[in-house]
Structure formats: C-alpha cells, structure tokens
Enzyme design. Structure first.
Site, PDB file in Angstrom:
ATOM      1  N   HIS A   1       7.915   1.905  -0.386  1.00 32.34           N
ATOM      2  CA  HIS A   1       6.903   0.826   0.042  1.00 32.34           C
ATOM      3  C   HIS A   1       7.811  -0.011   0.822  1.00 32.34           C
ATOM      4  CE1 HIS A   1       6.586   1.591  -4.939  1.00 32.34           C
ATOM      5  NE2 HIS A   1       7.654   1.766  -4.654  1.00 32.34           N
TER       6      HIS A   1
ATOM      7  N   CYS B   1       4.492   6.242  -4.279  1.00 29.13           N
ATOM      8  CA  CYS B   1       5.269   6.278  -5.558  1.00 29.13           C
ATOM      9  C   CYS B   1       4.606   7.097  -6.913  1.00 29.13           C
ATOM     10  CB  CYS B   1       5.514   4.367  -5.753  1.00 29.13           C
ATOM     11  SG  CYS B   1       6.812   4.979  -7.119  1.00 29.13           S
TER      12      CYS B   1
END
Length: 756
Positions: free
Chosen positions: A703, A601
C-alpha cells in the site's frame, strides 16, 4: 479496600506530583498506567467516586469536543464531575482522571473505541454515547467490523448501560442491532445539502449482501439509508434535528425529542458540529440536564485544545484543527473551501504509533477541492511531509515542505513582503493526532508573544508589524527569500510533472484504464494508484479515460488498456470476488493477451487459486499460479513498512503491508520484488519475496499507495498500456516523455533511509 488498591492509589498520587511539579508534564496517562499495572481491577474500585454514575463517549471523530461539551453542560447544571478533558482516552487516562480528581456526582469520560471493552465492564457506566465510526488507523484498529464487534462485546458485558447512538451511521446501527441494551437514537431528519466526497466507509448493507441506498446523505456514510434487499434501514429517531441552519456564524436547529421540540445552536460552523450538537443534547436530556444550562455551555464552549481553535496573530485570522482520517480531513477542507479570500493552508501528517504507521489514507482525502482556490498557498509538514507533498502534487497543488508552523509563517511573511500575499491573509493549520500538540504549542506561544509585544507597543503608541507574526520559538530556516519563490500562490496546475511531450493528434484514442469495483475494493487508499496513472498520462499530453466499474456493472476488457484491482474489507472483498469469478474468462484472456494489470492486497490474492477470507479459504480466479493460506502457527498479521528491490525499478520500491494471509508462488510466477529492509516480510514468513509478476501482471501487498513513491513502476505499467493501445488501435507506440519525479523520489528517499 485491598492492599493492592491502596498501593496503586499511593503510587498514582506520587507519580502525579512528580510529573506535575518536577517534570512539568500534565500527568494525564502515566499515573493511571502505573496504577493499573499494580491493580488491574482499579477502575472497578474507583467507580464509586462517581456517586450518580458515569457516561462514556466513543466514536472515531468528535470524541474530545463532545465529551468536553458534555462536561461543561453537566457543570452548568450544577453537577460535579470527574473528566479526562485532555483527551487521554485509554484506560490509563481514565484511571488517571479518577485517581487525581475529587469524588463527584458524575464521571464524564471519552474512551478509545477498542479500549471500551476494557473500561465499560469495570465502570458499568449509565450511558455510552456512540458518535460515529470511520476508517481510522487500520494498522492498529483493523477493519471497522473489528471495532463494531469490540463495542458490541463491551455493551453486552454491561447490560444495564444505555446506548445513545447516531442512527444516521449504518455502522453504529449495526452495533445497536447486535446488543440487548436499551438504546436511544439520534440523528438529523433532513439533508444539509452537502457536496459528497469520493470515498465512503459503508457501501454494503450491514445486514445482507446488498448495496446500501440513501434518501439523502450528509457526509461519509451518514444519512437516511436503506437496503432494497432486506429491511435494514435507519431507525426512527428519538432525537431528531430539523430545520437545520448552517452558516458562517454557526449551526442552529430544532431538536425534537420525546418530550418537546427545542431550538439549540452552536457557534461552530461545520456540518459535524451539527452531529455533535444533537448527540450532546440527546445525552443531556436523558440525564436531566436542563436545556438552558446546555445552551449556556454550548455558547461558552472554548476548549483551547487545538480543536477548531481560533487565534488572531499579526492581523491574520488563524484556525487550528485536528483531522486524523479521510472523513475528518474532508470536513476540514470544506471549512477552508468556504473561505474565498487569500489564505495559507498548512497540513501536518505524522506517522507515530498513535497516528497509525500507514498513511495511505491521505489518498482518500479530496484535496482536489483546493486546487481551484485563488490566492492560496499550501504547505506540507510533519514526519510524512514528503508523502503529503506528493499527494498534493497529484491533486494539482504545489506544496512546499516545511519544518514547522513557524516555518510556514516565515514563508508567508516572505510572500507578504514580496507583495504576493496580503497582510491579512487567513491561516489554516490542520494536523493529525501527534502532529497537533507542537503546532498548538507554537501558536499559543505566538499568541502570548504577540500579546506581550502589543502591550509594549501600546505603551509606546506603536503598531505591531504584521509581516512577521512570529516572535518566539521554532527553528529559523534561513529560507524566507527562497520561500517566496518556492511557495507562490498556485492555481490548479498540470505542470507538476515535467513539460509534457508534444500532444498526439486530437483524434488519438484515449488510454482506457478500468478500475474494477472501486465501491468495494478501496480500503487503503488504493484508488490513489489510478489517480497517479491517470495524471502521469495527462501530464504527458496523452489522452486517458478511467472507467470505474462498480458492483453489478460490466465492461468489455478487449477495449481496455490497463486494469486495476484494489483490496477491501472482508465482506466487501467476498462480494467482489463473486463478481470477478463471473468475469474469470474475460480476465484470463486479458492477462494472457499481455494486458497490464495491477492488483493490490485482496485483489492480488483473488488472482490466485485460493485466497483467505477471514479464516476461510475461498476459490480464487486461478489466473496466477499461486495460493494464499492461513498463517499456520502464527496468528499475527504482517503489518509494517517495507523496502523492496524490484526489476521494474532502479530505485528501491517503498510500500506498506497489512495482511493476514501468507501467499506462495508457483511455477512461472516471479516475485514483484525482494524485501531488503529490516522490517516488512512480504508474501509470507519464509522467503522475503514480495508480490508476483506474470506477463504484464503485477500483484503486491504494498500500500502507500504503491505508485506514489515509486514512479518507475507507474511508468512501466503505462508503457505496457500504451503498447496494448497501439496494438488495439493499430498505431505506433508513443514514447513516454520523462517527468519531474523529484517529489516522489524525495518521499521514497526519506522512507528508504528511515527503514535502512
């Protein structure tokens, strides 16, 4: 009174009657939801039903318990109230309570943090009680600074409201500093000497770019904090808890307020009960509830709503509690850990909208604390039971997947019948938001059925069997005999993978994993990736050393075999990027030397030429030929589960994305994978490419954490790390022995099927 208001009230009354008498449902939300659709100003028009005013309790953890305790205390002081006791804390739930209950002196409401901006300006409550703020449902609520801004805006829109807040929480203190409302501060004025958990939600100062320090920390980010770079510090307490006694029989303390110091106590034996106690006391003293009435309410408090609810079933003590974020779960684990006797622990995790679809946060729970507990059997339940079983596996805990709490009791009964667990082993059931009601209902049904059996047995002068404490409800699994083998009490084990290969010579140098800036970049349980990499080496008998490089620290990357970068909140990520830019040359040399690197991310974005910080484009490291841009005409974040096809894995790669920036790859950079599920977008809105690969670098928005359900990707990274170590140490490259990946692949399969 407008016609719209009259129709809304009538519709609320009719829907309440129908839900309660026909559908046999509590009618806690729907009547208010319908009425608000008909009259959006309904809350303001109903405000007059609370003659003396109202109080609103907000905060991540403890809202329902504290609000219901306040309601009991008001009633013990002879005051009539309107209250949303069931925990229906959106505008619809508060509206339902106001529609359904008779006019009273006070309204006592709990409210969701993000809904306060809608509710408070209309109710114009006398007080807002702010308990705490922790990471919770990031896919719905976003980062904590969004919640802080929303609460501050609500208070600004209701300037006469008094803010009573927990000054031990720097996140709450920032809100108080941002508003002109009168404030009243409470906290604990001494340390409870608690063991600290791995992750806290506020590492940075709330006023500058310094790192926060503590004279003492209670749990999470709560404590007596200060910043060395500016004047941000815990304010002086108006209500201070002192001489705190925390024991198995509860919590007691002396609370010193503006008028006097008084001793109060609660039978709830948890550290967070200490905070709930001082919070409720402070609010009650502000509105004039006498301390004797307050103490009577605390002594009699028994909400029966699944929060710290106790049962006695089949000769076993049973505790049920809610936990919906890392801080709440870690405090529950402290309760379990304090019980040194034989016990069963059943965890239930759902991922419904109310829970948050992203369950990466379970990797920030310190389940490792349970790994050394003797005579402890652990189960994983809920819609994400398989993910939970994987997390427990990497904590050194073998946990069988169960269908329900009834299933858990059946398996415990089988273990008891086999002589592997005693008949009086304690039971702990810990569930998140939507997982709690079915567990609560099942335990209530067991209690009712057991009372019926006990009455019949008493008439016949017989005894109640303890090996089968369940006699009602639930689906029979037919797996009791198999459960006895599958759920034997397990000590901490390193055998969760396959039998390790022959360990290398004792003198072999460890594989060195550098976890860069974990104090700033660990927003979505990303540190779980490091835990997985480390454990998969240990299971194979390969020595490993994890070096956590915090803010302001340095590391020689030439002596590192694998680098990990996570993502963080905007402020923390900006600070991290400044340190990474100072390391740019070393990081570039590491990457060009085929050093393996996993970036998630925000860490992934920073590797490119530019990345998105809020609405601002910021210089990146330029190590990968890619850039992250604003979302263009779409202001939406890309938030969803996703399944990828990736050349690094034969199985689908499953993860969860939550990002605002749109990333575009340049020449020489390939995608980590391609989105093949109907949900999930990947790098941007256009090409369904997800992540990036360059040399031995993997960058991704995924994630989960990424490696928890994708063991092939983990082993690809480890193979590259072993190659680098072999080159660095001038040794042969050891083979990666196969591991038992059934738990990981089961979790992968569940999500792949769901998303296809």
């Amino acid at each position: 009174m407008s016609l719209r208001f009259t129709l809304a009230k009538a519709t609320g009354a009719v829907s309440t009657w129908g839900l309660r008498h026909v559908a046999h449902r509590p009618a806690a939300n729907l009547p208010g939801k319908i009425a608000l659709k008909m009259d959006p100003s309904l809350l303001g028009e109903l405000r007059g039903k609370c003659a003396e005013g109202s109080v609103i309790t907000v905060g991540t953890n403890g809202k329902t318990s504290t609000n219901n305790l306040l309601a009991d205390a008001f009633e013990a002081a002879g005051r009539t109230i309107i209250c949303n006791r069931t925990g229906a804390n959106l505008a619809a739930g508060i509206a339902s309570a106001l529609l359904q209950q008779p006019a009273a002196q006070w309204g006592v409401f709990e409210c969701d943090e993000l809904w306060l901006a809608h509710v408070l300006p209309r109710l114009r409550s006398n007080y807002v009680l702010l308990l705490n703020l922790f990471r919770d449902q990031l896919d719905r609520c976003g980062e904590i600074d969004r919640i802080q801004t929303s609460i501050a805006g609500a208070l600004t829109a209701s300037p006469d409201t008094v803010l009573v807040y927990n000054a031990d929480d720097p996140l709450c203190a920032r809100i108080a500093a941002a508003v002109d409302n009168r404030t009243v501060v409470f906290g604990l004025d001494e340390s409870m000497d608690l063991a600290q958990n791995t992750v806290a939600d506020a590492q940075m100062c709330q006023q500058c770019d310094g790192m926060i320090q503590y004279r003492y920390r209670q749990y999470g980010q709560l404590g007596d904090y200060f910043c060395e770079r500016c004047d941000f510090a815990r304010p002086e307490l108006a209500y201070a808890g002192r001489d705190i006694k925390l024991g198995t029989d509860g919590v007691s303390m002396e609370i010193c307020g503006p008028a006097a110091c008084e001793r109060v106590r609660t039978p709830q034996a948890t550290p967070y009960a200490a905070y709930n106690l001082v919070a409720a006391y402070a609010l009650c003293r502000e509105v004039g509830v006498p301390t004797p009435a307050f103490q009577r309410a605390v002594d009699a408090f028994n909400p029966r709503n699944g929060r710290l609810q106790r049962y006695r079933l089949g000769g076993r003590d049973v505790l049920l509690n809610l936990a919906k974020n890392p801080t709440g779960f870690n405090q529950n684990l402290k309760i379990v850990e304090a019980d040194g006797g034989p016990k069963m622990v059943a965890f239930f995790i759902n991922d419904q909208v109310a829970d948050g679809r992203d369950i990466s946060w379970i990797w920030d729970i310190d389940f490792e604390e349970l790994a050394g507990q003797p005579d402890t059997v652990v189960f994983a339940g809920g819609s994400r039971a398989h993910d939970l079983a994987v997390r427990l596996k990497y904590a050194g805990i073998e946990a069988a997947v169960i269908e329900s709490i009834d299933d858990a009791f059946d398996r415990l009964g089988a273990l008891t019948a086999a002589g592997q667990m005693p008949t009086d082993a304690a039971v702990y059931a810990i569930a998140n938001y939507t997982a709690l009601p079915p567990v609560h209902d099942a335990l209530d049904a067991m209690e009712t059925a057991e009372g019926t059996r006990a009455g019949a047995a008493g008439a016949a002068k017989a005894t109640v069997r303890t090996e089968e404490p369940r006699a009602v409800g639930g689906e029979e699994t037919g797996a009791a005999a198999e459960a006895a083998e599958a759920t034997e009490p397990a000590e901490a084990t390193e055998a969760a993978g396959a039998a390790p290969s022959e360990p290398p010579a004792e003198a072999a140098a460890p594989v060195v994993i550098a976890h860069l800036l974990p104090d700033l970049l660990n927003l979505y349980g990303d540190g779980g990736n490091v835990r997985i990499l480390e454990q998969r080496l240990r299971w194979r008998g390969i020595p490993v050393e994890v070096r956590r490089v915090g803010h302001g620290e340095s590391i020689d990357l030439s002596q590192v075999d694998l680098v990990f970068l996570g993502g963080g909140p905007d402020r923390e990520q900006k600070l991290a990027s400044e340190q990474l830019l100072a390391m740019k040359g070393d990081l570039a040399a590491y990457v060009e030397g085929d050093g393996p690197l996993l970036a998630i991310c925000g860490g992934y974005q920073i590797l490119g030429r530019q990345w998105l910080w809020g609405d601002e484009l910021v210089e990146g490291l330029g190590i990968l030929d890619m850039e992250t841009r604003r979302p263009g005409t779409s202001a939406d974040r890309l938030i969803d589960n996703m399944v990828l096809e990736s050349p690094l894995a034969s199985h689908p790669v499953v993860g969860y994305e939550n990002h605002a920036g749109r990333t575009y790859l340049g020449e020489g950079v390939e995608g980590f994978g391609r989105v093949v599920s109907s949900c999930g977008r990947g790098n941007n809105d256009d090409d369904r490419v997800e992540g990036a690969r360059y040399k031995n670098v993997v960058g991704t928005y995924s994630h989960g954490p990424l490696l928890s359900k994708n063991p092939e990707v983990a082993d690809w990274l480890l193979a590259r790390a072993l190659e680098r170590r072999a080159t660095r140490m001038e040794e042969a490259v050891p083979a990666l022995a196969p591991l038992d990946n059934r738990a990981e692949l089961a979790a992968n399969e569940v999500m792949t099927k769901r998303l296809s």
